[in-house]
Design an enzyme around this catalytic site. Structure first.
Site: not given
Ligand SMILES: Cc1ncc(COP(=O)(O)O)c(C=O)c1O
Length: 433
Positions: A67, A200
């Site tokens: 994010s 992920h």
């Molecule tokens: C498409 C997508 N973008 C961004 C994120 C955000 O990642 P994070 O959880 O590391 O903040 C996610 C989280 O699963 C996601 O699926």
């Protein structure tokens, strides 16, 4: 490392996501901890170099989450250093309505206007046509994610962006290792992002990364990540920039310490060497993880193909996805509600997840936000009502995947009143032994 406990169908939780953490990961983190590498330093730089090399791009910058990587990538496009290409408040950014919120939030957080387009059922990506139709006089950028590992039509969308003078941010958080037209996703946009959260493709615990081939953008990303400072010397490093006491910027006096001159209204979104240490051991296994994800997805697809009532996922044309999950939409004329199938699977400890937010525009947080909706969001609504996904991650064995498929098949056949193998039959016959 303790061996994985024996799989007991119906009792062992088959989670939708799960990281593969092994001895090498443990040793790497412990070694970094014993070295007290508690901030971002040499190991982070090494991981950044390897990530960039892995994607064949010039620069990678680690962040504390996917994010944050998205926030940083889009914020970078607002930098005054981009002059008349910079995004300004009120400019429009095209994105999809159905997906993860933090693909969209940076648009709002930067005072820009999201323009929501719909997705296609089956691939769960939007199309170049939908994007093209959404472009208006104030549209300046596109920011979209590869849906659950399935690449969007990246070649065509990048070409469209280029032709129409739009900047492209690829949210590659769910698709590390996927390819479109033989080229890795994450290499088509002006900037791309990755998440290293445990769900992920590789993990550092919390973590993320912004990648780009454009050195000017990379500098902006680094500055905005590191408090907005103008200097690019690492913390603790003096005068690699060669202008520590010999520059004049803004209305600051000549010679003011460059370490404390700020060219952006920035953040601190850095990661740490503890995480980078694990990133290095995880990256070494990314091909194996991708192969396992593809094999599990293929096994589910082959087993479920032809079952009535379900729309199975399909890869975008000309792509080879490194799948994040296996997405199922229950057709509107199926003799069961999506929730019934989900409950059945959950009761068997087969974990399910919704297609993230579904139609984001319907959530409380977005109801009163400025936005433009281009066309309708019918498919985003269908996905909100009828779509879920199950895991394909590398911790799932073929036996587990068979149990998942057999359970879905058993439920669907019961509802269509067709006799077929039940999990109990399969267990008796030894197929699940
Ligand atoms: C498409 C997508 N973008 C961004 C994120 C955000 O990642 P994070 O959880 O590391 O903040 C996610 C989280 O699963 C996601 O699926």
């Amino acid at each position: 490392m303790t061996p994985a406990p024996r799989f007991v169908p119906g009792l062992t939780p088959l989670l939708p996501a799960g990281a593969v953490l092994e001895e090498a990961d443990r040793l790497a983190v412990v070694a970094a901890a014993l070295d007290l590498q508690i901030t971002s330093g040499a190991t982070s730089q090494q991981f950044e170099r390897q990530m960039a090399r892995h994607l064949g791009l010039r620069k990678a910058h680690l962040t504390n989450s996917g994010s944050s990587a998205n926030l940083l990538a889009l914020s970078a496009l607002t930098s005054p250093l981009l002059e008349d290409r910079r995004l300004q408040p009120g400019d429009e950014v095209i994105t999809v309505a159905a997906g993860f919120p933090t693909t969209v939030n940076p648009i709002l957080q930067n005072g820009l206007l999201p323009v929501f387009v719909d997705i296609e059922l089956g691939t769960y990506n939007t199309s170049p046509e939908r994007i093209e139709r959404a472009i208006g006089p104030k549209t300046r950028a596109i920011m979209i994610a590869h849906a659950l590992g399935n690449p969007f039509a990246a070649t065509e969308i990048a070409r469209l962006a280029d032709e129409r003078g739009l900047l492209l941010v690829e949210d590659n958080c769910d698709a590390l290792g996927s390819t479109e037209a033989g080229r890795l996703t994450g290499t088509f946009g002006d900037l791309s992002t990755i998440s290293f959260y445990p769900a992920h493709h590789i993990t550092t615990g919390e973590g993320g990364c912004v990648l780009t081939d454009n050195l000017a953008l990379a500098r902006i990303v680094e500055s905005m990540r590191d408090w907005g400072r103008d200097c690019w010397c690492e913390p603790g490093e003096d005068n690699r920039c060669r202008k520590r006491f010999s520059c004049q910027l803004g209305r600051m006096p000549y010679g003011y310490d460059h370490k404390y001159v700020f060219s952006h209204v920035g953040y601190n979104l850095k990661s740490t060497d503890l995480q980078a240490a694990m990133g290095l051991t995880q990256l070494a296994k990314v091909e194996d993880f991708g192969a396992a994800r593809r094999a599990n997805w293929r096994q589910l697809h082959d087993r479920l193909e032809g079952l009535p009532g379900l729309l199975l996922p399909r890869a975008t044309p000309n792509s080879d996805p490194s799948w994040f999950g296996f997405v199922i939409t229950v057709l509107h004329d199926a003799p069961f509600a999506p929730g019934e199938l989900v409950d059945f699977l959950e009761a068997r400890r087969i974990g399910t997840r919704r297609f993230f937010a579904g139609n984001l525009t319907r959530h409380p947080a977005y109801l009163d936000r400025p936005m433009r909706i281009a066309g309708d969001l019918d498919n985003s609504d269908i996905v909100t009502d009828r779509t879920f996904w199950i895991g394909v991650h590398p911790r799932l064995t073929a036996e587990m995947v068979e149990y998942m498929a057999a359970s879905i098949e058993e439920f669907v056949r019961q509802r269509y009143h067709r006799p077929g193998p039940t999990v109990a039959n399969l267990q008796q016959s030894g197929a699940l032994a």
